[in-house]
Scaffold this active site. Structure first.
Site, mmCIF file in Angstrom:
data_model
loop_
_atom_site.group_PDB
_atom_site.id
_atom_site.type_symbol
_atom_site.label_atom_id
_atom_site.label_comp_id
_atom_site.label_asym_id
_atom_site.label_seq_id
_atom_site.Cartn_x
_atom_site.Cartn_y
_atom_site.Cartn_z
ATOM 1 N N CYS A 294 0.716 -1.097 0.188
ATOM 2 C CA CYS A 294 -0.124 -0.072 -0.189
ATOM 3 C C CYS A 294 0.881 1.160 0.040
ATOM 4 C CB CYS A 294 -0.860 0.054 1.113
ATOM 5 S SG CYS A 294 -1.938 1.467 1.199
ATOM 6 N N GLY A 295 0.820 2.002 -0.918
ATOM 7 C CA GLY A 295 1.494 3.261 -1.065
ATOM 8 C C GLY A 295 0.690 4.329 -0.552
#
Length: 300
Positions: A128-129
């Site tokens: 997850c960025g």
């Protein structure tokens, strides 16, 4: 500036036991993709920590800053260096060693420092960025490189060749089976401009964008971003910030990715496998689309 392409181990060997029903267990050596934290600082101040595969860290940091709207052109990035964080006891005993997991970026003179609100309060994981963002509204960053009017037109035939070309170039995936890849392709010539691998799909994209920034190629007009996994909101947003008019993925997009692509005027292609694909937005950029796409009903 430092050449970081070979800094740190990319793979690690471990002894494992393979179990197959009906057969005796067997031990063998296995190769794993390395995952380690990278703390990104700007002017000495911490900005984010991401879990990544070591290598191309400067590109990763540069691409991350583009994605966050901190910089948009190559001349705004000055330099980067690895830092050693150590306690007073470490320094006194001489046990200080550089782990190459802290990178400090210097912006060019006159470029504003990142807004303190951008600092991530959580780890950015390899999956997850956007972890640590307060709201969806906070990640709808305004790009300096709009894509709606990009005149790119790509043949459907060219698009169908991209997944195999991506796979052929994934050297570390070949050994580990554990990395995502992102590649940038010239839409006019079909030339593969750059490919990067990472345990995080968002990191792989940031490395590609960082390469473009450091080679003064932003905005990336007339290009296609090909990714090995699904097309998420964050990847669509990163493509937008770099001025990439087309995002193609071998797997599915999310509903929010499709909504954002439509809002931005970006072409979004999913399920690009074999001789078929699904075009979610911007079909006008795909040449001979009416001949290439199967006429299937959408299943809710």
């Amino acid at each position: 500036m430092c050449d970081d392409r070979r800094v740190g181990r990319i793979t690690q060997r471990r002894r494992v036991t393979r179990i197959t029903l009906g057969h005796a267990p067997s031990e063998r050596a296995d190769v794993l993709a390395v995952e380690e934290p990278l703390e990104i600082r700007v002017g000495g101040l911490p900005l984010a920590i991401t879990m990544r595969t070591p290598g191309s860290d400067v590109e990763l940091a540069a691409g991350f800053l583009v994605s966050e709207g901190v910089i948009a052109r190559g001349e705004q990035f000055s330099a980067a260096r690895y830092c050693v964080d150590a306690t007073a006891e470490d320094r006194a005993t001489g046990t200080v060693s550089n782990t190459y997991n802290v990178l400090d970026v210097a912006l060019a003179p006159g470029v504003p420092a990142p807004d303190p609100s951008l600092a991530r309060t959580f780890f950015t994981t390899s999956s997850c960025g956007l972890c640590g963002k307060d709201s969806i509204e906070a990640v709808r960053t305004s790009s300096q490189h709009p894509v709606a009017d990009d005149p790119l037109v790509v043949s459907a035939q060219l698009l169908t060749t991209l997944p195999d070309r991506l796979r052929e170039q994934q050297a570390v995936f070949e050994k580990t089976g554990g990395l995502h890849a992102a590649a940038l392709v010239d839409g006019a010539t079909g030339e593969l401009l750059v490919l990067r691998e990472d345990v995080g799909r968002h990191n792989a994209v940031d490395k590609v964008v960082g390469w473009a920034l450091m080679n003064d190629r932003l905005p990336l007009t007339g290009t296609v971003l090909m990714v090995s996994g699904r097309a998420s909101f964050e990847l669509t947003q990163k493509a937008s910030m770099a001025g990439i008019p087309m995002l193609a993925a071998v797997s599915a997009p999310s509903s929010l990715a499709v909504e954002l692509a439509e809002e931005l005027g970006m072409t979004l292609v999913g399920f690009l496998r074999g001789e078929s694909m699904v075009v979610y937005t911007g079909i006008d950029r795909i040449e001979d689309a009416q001949l290439a796409l199967p006429q299937e009903e959408l299943v809710p």
